[in-house]
Design an enzyme around this catalytic site. Structure first.
Site, short mmCIF file in Angstrom:
data_model
loop_
_atom_site.label_atom_id
_atom_site.label_comp_id
_atom_site.label_asym_id
_atom_site.label_seq_id
_atom_site.Cartn_x
_atom_site.Cartn_y
_atom_site.Cartn_z
N GLY A 196 0.82 -1.22 0.00
CA GLY A 196 0.00 0.00 0.00
C GLY A 196 0.85 1.26 0.00
CB CYS A 197 3.69 2.30 2.10
SG CYS A 197 2.81 2.18 3.68
CB THR A 198 5.19 0.39 -2.74
OG1 THR A 198 6.12 -0.03 -1.72
CG2 THR A 198 5.90 0.48 -4.07
#
Length: 150
Positions: free
Chosen positions: A43-45
């Site tokens: 998700g953060c990527t």
């Protein structure tokens, strides 16, 4: 989460190159300050890469993007280099900004309760006032959502 209309708390944190940044360094610019749980997670990527892809449009609108997590400076550097991220990533290992912006919360994951960063994005105006605040944002949708808000 902090309220819209609140003066955004200042901070002094190192970026992925070890250089110190504070919110007051960005006075006169719109700031998208987004808090995320961890470098190199799916998700953060997605969120970081989408912000990177939209960077030219944010620049046109006079906005800067700053990502904050409790990862180390070295972790941020690897994350930046791996994905070619064109914006500032701040390391908040002591959770100074994370707690000031009220994003350190109890989270439930597969029935287990832990403390962690709740994915949150703030839009801060040129005078340092929070004009938009979004909690529990969807990582993939947040960058285009913020572009519309700017």
């Amino acid at each position: 989460m902090l309220e819209v209309g609140t003066k955004a708390p200042d901070f002094k944190l190192p970026d992925q190159n070890g250089e110190m940044h504070s919110l007051k360094d960005y006075k006169g610019k719109k700031v998208i300050l987004y808090f995320y749980p961890k470098d190199n997670t799916s998700g953060c990527t997605k969120q970081a890469c989408s912000f990177g892809e939209l960077m030219p449009q944010f620049k046109e609108k006079g906005a800067v993007i700053i990502g904050v997590s409790k990862d180390s400076v070295a972790s941020h550097k690897k994350f930046e280099e791996k994905y070619g991220l064109p914006f500032t990533l701040l390391s908040d290992v002591d959770r100074v900004a994370i707690e000031a912006y009220d994003v350190w919360k109890e989270k439930k994951n597969y029935g287990k309760v832990t403390m962690g960063v709740v994915r949150t994005t703030y839009l801060i105006d040129e005078k340092g006032v929070i004009v938009k605040a979004f909690g529990n944002v969807k990582a993939a949708e947040n960058p285009s959502q913020m572009l519309e808000e700017v």
